[in-house]
Design a protein around this motif. Structure first.
Motif, short mmCIF file in Angstrom:
data_model
loop_
_atom_site.label_atom_id
_atom_site.label_comp_id
_atom_site.label_asym_id
_atom_site.label_seq_id
_atom_site.Cartn_x
_atom_site.Cartn_y
_atom_site.Cartn_z
N PHE A 89 15.40 -24.44 55.81
CA PHE A 89 16.20 -23.73 54.81
C PHE A 89 17.26 -22.86 55.49
CE2 PHE A 89 12.57 -24.44 51.81
CZ PHE A 89 13.31 -25.16 50.91
N SER B 60 15.52 -16.18 60.03
CA SER B 60 14.54 -17.19 59.63
C SER B 60 13.58 -17.49 60.75
CB SER B 60 15.24 -18.45 59.13
OG SER B 60 16.16 -18.89 60.06
N PHE C 175 19.99 -24.97 56.45
CA PHE C 175 20.77 -25.37 55.27
C PHE C 175 21.72 -24.25 54.85
CE2 PHE C 175 21.14 -25.78 50.62
CZ PHE C 175 21.77 -27.01 50.59
N THR D 112 11.85 -27.00 62.92
CA THR D 112 11.15 -27.63 61.81
C THR D 112 10.42 -28.89 62.27
OG1 THR D 112 12.61 -26.84 60.11
CG2 THR D 112 11.52 -28.89 59.67
#
Lengths: 500, 470
Positions: free
Chosen positions: A15, A41, A18, A124
């Motif tokens: 995310f 993050s 993104f 990720t």
């Protein structure tokens, strides 16, 4: 607990990536904001994984935090879950990624936005590898890592970046396609790719050998084991510092994890059968690559070759299959993750200032960069396995375990420790001590605050776990005993079968 | 009168294409109207097909079949034709080949393909094939002032006629040995006792392989794909493959089903040869259209690996492969359509150099599509290959699986070589940004599909799993 914490940990970086992708505006603002997003993050992820660790039950060998969602109807479920082994690797990954991001922000000069996206996507995918409990899902994440890593090496790398990126990509792809065939075969042999179920049912012995080799081809390239290691020095040398750190600290560990989880868990009989192969390849790797490391002129190459040697210890430990050895090799992987990251960052510090990786262009840095010299000393000693650093604990446990299994292997492997001491100390001597070979070097600035913070936290952990390895070993303890019990059980019943 | 409803889509398409031809001639500035009406015609035809009943029906003396397979493939054909037309609009206008004939010929070719897809009789099939082929020859040479385009058309015509000849010879042998042109009757008369009839299969397979451009019958493909206008090339790489693959499935599984052992080894050979050729020959290419030609040969090799298994899951996997291939190629050609500066289109791979700096969004899209074409997870292209190899390994055809996966590594090389040019090389002048919303939507749409396919892969499987031949 119903909150899907593993999915959260896996997809938060995605995310973040993104968000960075869709940020628009003038270049300065975008860069600033994407830095914040990336740092935010990745550190949220780190704290989440710490939280996960505190909630992790070390008293059971069952998979925990299991999530299971329908994915491809009928045959593949998107299944996640962790045990002690994956727990440690998750911690390592979430710890190293923010470090890479800090180091990248410090030293990458162009396309920072894209760089941060690549690193976050990478995180990720790597976390996915360590969490997935389905072979197909595992393969998906395992292979997916190629894309961001290829771009990181190719875009931000050094002069021969194209060659190195291609070599890295094709080598690892070639290794893993055979694993894909093996995974599909497993599906048709046992009717599932669910790892939990597969660990319970035994794969027929006659298939185990071929399947083991197919998995081996993939992990041996990734690990890398001699003679499939040649991509590693190239990739390391040309990758930017952050890329090298990810590669050495986390990416190589995926192979070790794969050996533990799949090769030994799913094919115990074949693992037993092929142990001599692994031992001999590892011994060659330890001695041969250590000797090569002695002769390197390029600092990054030296560390890259030393990584291959250290991974040799890991494979010996894993396939010794005694409790100490396996725990030792897991510990060694974590400690190598910290130490090699630190060493590559140290090289990066010099490269950012002086734009050379040649050992001969440096010397006498102790007089201009005292803080750097101290920290680099700690990492050097960690790499050669001095007692009191985490490097010692891992190698020591591995050697104890290997000694029980095969004395010759243990003796030969200890030669590697001596060699490690010689190339690391020689490297240190040439860079830090002696005379300044060049007047320009006097201008070199000592570590700035960011670098100091990064390197200090790594040094702290290396020393901390060197003196007190208990938190890590405690986490994997039950998992490893369970793994070895299962292995012995399978082996014994197989021996019984042969006798009959 | 019942029959009419079954073949209504084809009748509608035939009539409206003729109507459009007349309309285009008589209307001043008719091209705009024709453009719109073409799309409307295709949409209506699609609607007619979708509303047909779901059961399997054979009409016109059992020479024409409407079943799940044909319906799905027809919709696919029509849908992707719309996409191709939308994405090539700007290209046609700039190259001054935006003529009424172009649209009408495409409609006629579509009619031929629909007939091919539904054919259940050798003669009906042949009619459809010829209608389609003749249209394609004209399309290939549509840029009639350009030497290369004319050459492409001629080459395509000569070589394709040869293949048609082989096909016809095979048909006549089959008729001679089995006494019928109907698939059902052929199927019952053609068996391993009737070995001489098996001889005929070779001719039929060779002829069909030629039309799909499987190695070693691929020689025409690179030249034709390179020489034709890009809009036509993108049509060639997508639409005729759908019809040809359907026909191949139909032939292998209906009339030839009793001699599966005989044709299986041939198809396996074709698949392996195409995979190897598609991956190795593409390495040296500098023209991106030529490269796409070889890449499409390779991809067809994978699709045929699915057919070679001889099982329902094999067919389903190759249909899934086809669908994903269509999406990827559509995206790739959308990128190629965007390679233009000042009304001139570029085709050389080196023209893409440093695209990531000059057109970052286009570069990112191209990156996704190329990695997907190379079959790297978690993109859609990986799943396409995954289903194929699931089916292949299910049938224990390990050599095919291993060669197939090794060639993906080789082919990954030339795809990432383009990525290297885009991302690692020094930038040149930037390409003009396009204002054509159709082209943009198609590029972003296909890219998005490729990216998010892994979130919900069951959707495509659910649709395809209803297609069964046996």
């Amino acid at each position: 607990m119903n909150f899907p914490i593993l999915s959260a940990i896996i997809f938060i970086p995605m995310f973040g990536a993104f968000f960075i992708l869709i940020t628009q505006g003038n270049e300065k603002n975008v860069e600033k904001n994407s830095r914040y997003v990336a740092i935010f993050s990745s550190s949220v992820n780190f704290f989440l994984s710490l939280f996960l660790w505190f909630n992790f039950d070390t008293q059971t060998s069952e998979f925990q935090f299991v999530e299971n969602k329908k994915w491809i109807d009928g045959f593949i479920n998107f299944q996640l879950g962790i045990d002690g082994i994956s727990m440690l690797f998750i911690l390592l990954t979430t710890f190293i990624t923010p470090i890479c991001i800090f180091s990248g922000i410090n030293s990458i000069k162009f396309k920072i936005k894209e760089f941060l996206i690549a690193i976050l996507v990478m995180e990720t995918l790597i976390l996915g590898v360590f969490c997935s409990l389905d072979l197909i899902v595992f393969y998906l994440f395992f292979e997916g890592c190629l894309i961001p890593m290829f771009l990181i090496i190719g875009i931000w790398g050094g002069e021969r970046k194209v060659y190195s990126a291609f070599k890295f990509f094709l080598y690892t792809l070639l290794g893993s396609v055979l694993m894909l065939i093996a995974i599909i075969s497993i599906y048709w042999i046992s009717g599932t790719t669910d790892v939990i179920k597969l660990l319970e049912i035994n794969i027929p012995t006659e298939y185990q050998f071929v399947l083991w080799l197919a998995f081996f081809s993939s992990f041996a390239v990734k690990m890398p084991m001699w003679p499939l290691h040649t991509w590693l020095p190239d990739a390391h040398v040309e990758a930017p510092t952050a890329g090298s750190v990810i590669l050495a600290a986390i990416l190589l560990k995926m192979a070790g994890y794969g050996f533990l989880r799949f090769s030994i868990g799913l094919f115990p009989i074949a693992s037993n059968y092929f142990t001599p192969l692994i031992f001999s390849l590892s011994i060659i790797a330890i001695i041969y690559t250590s000797l090569i490391a002695l002769m390197q002129n390029d600092m990054k190459k030296l560390i890259a070759y030393s990584s291959v040697a250290h991974m040799g210890f890991v494979t010996i430990g894993i396939f010794s299959l005694t409790k100490q050895a396996v725990e030792g090799s897991i510990f060694q992987m974590i400690s190598h993750g910290l130490i090699s990251a630190a060493l590559f960052l140290c090289v990066g510090v010099l490269y950012d200032r002086y734009h050379s990786r040649e050992i001969s262009s440096y010397g006498g840095l102790v007089s201009v960069m005292p803080k750097y010299a101290v920290l680099f000393m700690i990492f050097t000693l960690g790499a050669l396995g001095l007692p009191g650093t985490s490097g010692f604990v891992g190698e020591f446990l591995v050697l104890i375990g290997a000694f029980q299994k095969n004395i010759l292997v243990a003796v030969l492997a200890s030669i590697g420790i001596i060699l490690a001491a010689s190339y690391m100390l020689w490297l240190y001597k040439r860079i830090i001590f002696g005379k300044l070979p060049n007047v320009d070097l006097k201008e070199m600035k000592d570590l700035n605050n960011t670098e100091l913070l990064i390197l200090f936290s790594l040094a702290f952990l290396i020393l901390f776990f060197g003196f007190y390895p208990e938190p890590l070993l405690n986490t994997v303890d039950i998992t490893v005993s369970n793994l070895i019990d299962n292995y012995q059980l399978n082996l014994n019943s197989y021996m019984q079968e042969i006798k009959n | 009168m019942q029959i009419i409803t079954y073949i209504l889509p084809e009748i509608f398409l035939a009539i409206s294409s003729m109507f459009l031809l007349i309309l285009g001639v008589f209307l001043k500035r008719g091209i705009k109207v024709v453009n719109i009406l073409t799309i409307i015609t295709i949409v209506l035809t699609m609607a007619l097909i979708i509303t047909q009943s779901n059961e399997t029906i054979k009409v016109l003396n059992e020479s024409y079949i409407i079943d799940e397979l044909s319906k799905f493939m027809k919709v696919l054909t029509l849908l992707f034709t719309i996409f191709v037309l939308l994405s090539s609009k700007e290209y046609l206008k700039i190259n001054n080949i935006d003529k009424i004939e172009y649209q009408v010929i495409i409609l006629a070719a579509l009619l031929g393909m629909l007939i091919m897809i539904s054919s259940y009789d050798l003669i009906v099939f042949y009619l459809g094939l010829e209608l389609q082929s003749l249209c394609l020859y004209i399309l290939a040479s549509f840029k009639k002032n350009e030497e290369k385009s004319t050459e492409a058309g001629l080459k395509y015509f000569v070589l394709s006629s040869l293949a048609t000849g082989l096909l016809l010879y095979g048909f006549s042998l089959i008729y001679g040995f089995t006494g019928s042109t109907n698939f059902t009757i052929i199927s019952s008369n053609l068996n391993t006792n009737n070995m001489s009839a098996v001889f005929a299969i070779v001719f039929v397979i060779v002829g069909l392989a030629f039309k799909v451009s499987l190695a070693p019958f691929h020689m025409w493909t690179p030249d034709v794909y390179e020489g034709s206008p890009t809009s036509v090339t993108s049509f060639f790489t997508l639409i005729p493959k759908i019809a040809a693959l359907t026909v191949f499935i139909r032939f292998m599984y209906v009339p030839f089903q009793n001699v599966i052992n005989e044709w299986q080894s041939i198809v396996v050979f074709l698949a392996i040869a195409s995979m190897i050729l598609g991956s190795i020959a593409a390495i040296g290419q500098t023209n991106i259209k030529r490269l796409m030609a070889y890449s499409s040969i390779g991809h067809m090799g994978y699709a045929f690996a699915g057919i070679a298994t001889g099982t329902n899951s094999g067919i389903q996997s190759s249909i899934i492969y086809l669908v994903i291939y269509l999406v990827m190629n559509l995206g790739a050609f959308a990128c190629i359509f965007m390679m233009k500066r000042k009304n001139e289109f570029y085709e050389n791979i080196n023209d893409l150099s440093g695209l990531s700096k000059t057109n970052p969004i286009l570069a990112f899209n191209f990156l996704i599509i190329l990695f997907s074409l190379a079959g790297i997870p978690p993109l859609a292209g990986f799943f396409a290959k995954f289903y194929i190899f699931m089916a292949v390994i299910e049938s224990n055809m390990y050599p095919l699986a291993i060669i197939g996966l090794l060639t993906t590594v080789v082919s990954a090389f030339y795809y990432i070589r383009i990525i290297k040019v885009i991302y690692f090389d020094k930038p040149r002048k930037s390409f003009d940004s396009t204002y054509d919303w159709g082209l943009k939507t198609i590029l972003y749409g296909s890219c998005l599909l490729i990216l998010i396919y892994f979130i919900y892969p069951s959707m495509l499987i659910d649709v395809v799993s209803s297609i069964k031949i046996y």
